[in-house]
Design a protein around this motif. Structure first.
Motif, short mmCIF file in Angstrom:
data_model
loop_
_atom_site.label_atom_id
_atom_site.label_comp_id
_atom_site.label_asym_id
_atom_site.label_seq_id
_atom_site.Cartn_x
_atom_site.Cartn_y
_atom_site.Cartn_z
N MET A 61 0.84 -1.20 0.00
CA MET A 61 0.00 0.00 0.00
C MET A 61 0.87 1.24 0.00
SD MET A 61 -3.09 -0.68 2.76
CE MET A 61 -2.08 -0.12 4.09
N ARG A 114 4.29 3.85 -8.38
CA ARG A 114 4.60 5.27 -8.57
C ARG A 114 5.24 5.87 -7.31
NH1 ARG A 114 -0.37 9.01 -9.61
NH2 ARG A 114 0.51 10.81 -8.62
N TYR A 115 4.66 5.58 -6.16
CA TYR A 115 5.21 6.10 -4.91
C TYR A 115 6.49 5.36 -4.52
CZ TYR A 115 1.30 9.17 -4.30
OH TYR A 115 0.39 10.18 -4.47
N LEU A 135 -5.14 9.15 1.80
CA LEU A 135 -5.53 8.44 0.59
C LEU A 135 -4.78 7.11 0.57
CD1 LEU A 135 -5.27 11.42 -1.91
CD2 LEU A 135 -7.29 10.62 -0.68
N ARG A 142 -0.08 -0.10 -9.91
CA ARG A 142 0.51 1.01 -10.65
C ARG A 142 0.72 2.23 -9.75
NH1 ARG A 142 -2.94 2.88 -15.43
NH2 ARG A 142 -3.82 4.20 -13.84
N GLU A 143 -0.26 2.53 -8.90
CA GLU A 143 -0.15 3.67 -7.99
C GLU A 143 0.92 3.42 -6.92
OE1 GLU A 143 -1.41 6.73 -7.96
OE2 GLU A 143 -2.40 6.33 -9.86
N VAL A 144 0.93 2.21 -6.37
CA VAL A 144 1.93 1.88 -5.34
C VAL A 144 3.32 1.98 -5.95
CG1 VAL A 144 2.80 0.07 -3.81
CG2 VAL A 144 0.33 0.45 -4.03
N TYR A 155 -3.76 3.76 -1.44
CA TYR A 155 -3.65 3.17 -2.77
C TYR A 155 -3.16 1.73 -2.64
CZ TYR A 155 -3.83 7.96 -4.50
OH TYR A 155 -4.21 9.25 -4.78
N THR A 156 -3.87 0.81 -3.27
CA THR A 156 -3.43 -0.58 -3.33
C THR A 156 -3.25 -1.03 -4.78
OG1 THR A 156 -5.72 -1.36 -3.21
CG2 THR A 156 -4.47 -1.23 -1.13
N GLU A 157 -3.71 -0.22 -5.71
CA GLU A 157 -3.53 -0.51 -7.14
C GLU A 157 -2.03 -0.58 -7.42
OE1 GLU A 157 -4.59 -0.66 -11.27
OE2 GLU A 157 -6.05 -0.36 -9.66
#
Length: 136
Positions: A94, A114-115, A104, A110-112, A106-108
């Motif tokens: 996450m 990114r971070y 916020l 692609r989003e994880v 994120y578990t997706e």
């Protein structure tokens, strides 16, 4: 909702400080330490507490991103974020981004990712900065 956020943060503290707790690494912008928003004595006490905690807890690490660090290929973030990974493979990694009004989550993948890339960029800059510091 604020109660749930408080409970989650308290649970995070309990988890980090348990004897078999996870490795926990924090990157802090040097500006956070230099730009005093509290009286000097309070900041001094907070920093002393952090140093003692780091000395007592081998799985905790604090990295300072120097003000003069060159941010090549990335931008400074507008808000803080936390990355979580779990021993259970069924629990996805996450990224939790702190905002003024909410966290916020994120578990997706692609989003994880990114971070995670952003964190790795900052971590790499810290290693470069550390390698360039003169030895005492």
């Amino acid at each position: 909702m604020p109660e749930k956020m408080t409970d989650a943060r308290l649970q995070r503290v309990r988890t980090v400080f348990r004897p078999d707790g996870p490795k926990y690494e924090v990157v802090v912008d040097e500006v956070v330490i230099r730009r005093l928003t509290v009286p000097d004595d309070i900041m001094r006490a907070q920093l002393c507490h952090i140093i003692k905690t780091l000395d007592d807890e081998p799985l905790l690490a604090l990295r300072i991103l120097p003000v003069n660090a060159r941010l090549v290929g990335t931008l400074l973030l507008r808000s803080t974020f936390t990355l979580y990974t779990f021993p259970d493979k069924d629990d996805p990694p996450m990224a939790v981004v702190d905002t003024i009004t909410a966290d916020l989550v994120y578990t997706e993948p692609r989003e994880v990712e990114r971070y995670t890339r952003r964190y790795e960029n900052f971590r790499q800059m810290l290693l470069i900065e550390a390698a360039q510091e003169p030895n005492d």
